[in-house]
Design a protein around this motif. Structure first.
Motif, mmCIF file in Angstrom:
data_model
loop_
_atom_site.group_PDB
_atom_site.id
_atom_site.type_symbol
_atom_site.label_atom_id
_atom_site.label_comp_id
_atom_site.label_asym_id
_atom_site.label_seq_id
_atom_site.Cartn_x
_atom_site.Cartn_y
_atom_site.Cartn_z
ATOM 1 N N THR A 5 16.994 -2.449 2.065
ATOM 2 C CA THR A 5 16.075 -1.555 2.747
ATOM 3 C C THR A 5 15.838 -2.057 4.164
ATOM 4 O OG1 THR A 5 13.914 -0.504 2.567
ATOM 5 C CG2 THR A 5 14.020 -2.804 1.926
ATOM 6 N N ALA A 6 15.141 -1.279 4.939
ATOM 7 C CA ALA A 6 14.674 -1.720 6.254
ATOM 8 C C ALA A 6 13.296 -2.336 6.060
ATOM 9 C CB ALA A 6 14.603 -0.537 7.213
ATOM 10 N N LEU A 7 12.860 -3.097 7.037
ATOM 11 C CA LEU A 7 11.503 -3.628 6.977
ATOM 12 C C LEU A 7 10.505 -2.476 7.050
ATOM 13 C CD1 LEU A 7 11.685 -6.712 9.356
ATOM 14 C CD2 LEU A 7 11.293 -6.744 6.890
ATOM 15 N N PRO A 8 9.347 -2.634 6.417
ATOM 16 C CA PRO A 8 8.312 -1.605 6.554
ATOM 17 C C PRO A 8 7.995 -1.358 8.036
ATOM 18 C CG PRO A 8 7.726 -3.157 4.835
ATOM 19 C CD PRO A 8 8.944 -3.712 5.526
ATOM 20 N N SER A 9 7.666 -0.131 8.349
ATOM 21 C CA SER A 9 7.468 0.296 9.736
ATOM 22 C C SER A 9 6.527 -0.594 10.530
ATOM 23 C CB SER A 9 6.941 1.724 9.765
ATOM 24 O OG SER A 9 7.861 2.575 9.140
ATOM 25 N N ASP A 10 5.438 -1.046 9.922
ATOM 26 C CA ASP A 10 4.463 -1.829 10.669
ATOM 27 C C ASP A 10 4.909 -3.266 10.927
ATOM 28 O OD1 ASP A 10 4.217 -2.227 7.926
ATOM 29 O OD2 ASP A 10 2.065 -2.576 8.005
ATOM 30 N N ASP A 84 9.745 -9.454 -2.146
ATOM 31 C CA ASP A 84 10.611 -8.571 -2.926
ATOM 32 C C ASP A 84 11.550 -7.722 -2.076
ATOM 33 O OD1 ASP A 84 9.446 -9.523 -5.273
ATOM 34 O OD2 ASP A 84 7.857 -8.004 -5.209
ATOM 35 N N VAL A 85 11.518 -7.885 -0.765
ATOM 36 C CA VAL A 85 12.366 -7.098 0.134
ATOM 37 C C VAL A 85 13.761 -7.717 0.187
ATOM 38 C CG1 VAL A 85 12.740 -6.508 2.559
ATOM 39 C CG2 VAL A 85 10.501 -6.190 1.537
ATOM 40 N N THR A 86 14.781 -6.866 0.133
ATOM 41 C CA THR A 86 16.163 -7.296 0.329
ATOM 42 C C THR A 86 16.692 -6.592 1.572
ATOM 43 O OG1 THR A 86 16.525 -7.626 -2.034
ATOM 44 C CG2 THR A 86 18.488 -7.358 -0.658
#
Length: 143
Positions: A5-10, A84-86
């Motif tokens: 995924t991409a990083l969260p917008s903020d 948990d972000v990949t």
């Protein structure tokens, strides 16, 4: 396996200046562009105030098709505060801008399915302040 995924917008902020603003303005409009030297035709990414080949400051912003290929990539499991972000950071070759490479992310893919030379297509992910970040997905024929 987790999906990239991409990083969260903020978590993503940009700063523009007169040299980079055309790139970011185009991205906000859903277009991928690259600066091309008006004097010698050399593409340059990231944008620079002068051409590294001939030192000219004259530039044309060329709209690209959004096609790309994987030049290099990594797989990142976890990010500070987001365990948990990949992420799959990628360096892409842009066939419409010979010699130019762009650093971005591949999204919505199992990281084990990413390979050097794989065809990609650009997409845009919202980030802070209404800007859009160019990200890449596997090209339809790669799925």
């Amino acid at each position: 396996m987790a999906t990239a995924t991409a990083l969260p917008s903020d978590y993503v902020q940009i700063t523009t200046n007169p040299v980079t603003e055309p790139f970011w303005t185009a991205a906000r409009e859903g277009r991928l562009v690259a600066p091309k030297c008006s004097a010698c035709g050399h593409f340059r990414l990231p944008p620079t105030p002068y051409c590294p080949e001939c030192q000219s400051t004259d530039v044309d912003w060329v709209e690209l098709s959004g096609a790309a290929t994987v030049y290099s990539f990594a797989v990142v499991h976890g990010f500070p505060g987001l365990p948990d972000v990949t992420l799959v950071p990628v360096v892409v070759d842009l066939p419409d801008a010979p010699g130019a490479r762009l650093v971005s992310n591949i999204v919505d893919v199992d990281p084990e399915d990413v390979e050097i030379g794989q065809a990609l297509t650009v997409d845009f992910h919202p980030i802070t302040d209404g800007w859009m970040l160019p990200v890449f997905r596997l090209a339809p024929d790669e799925n």
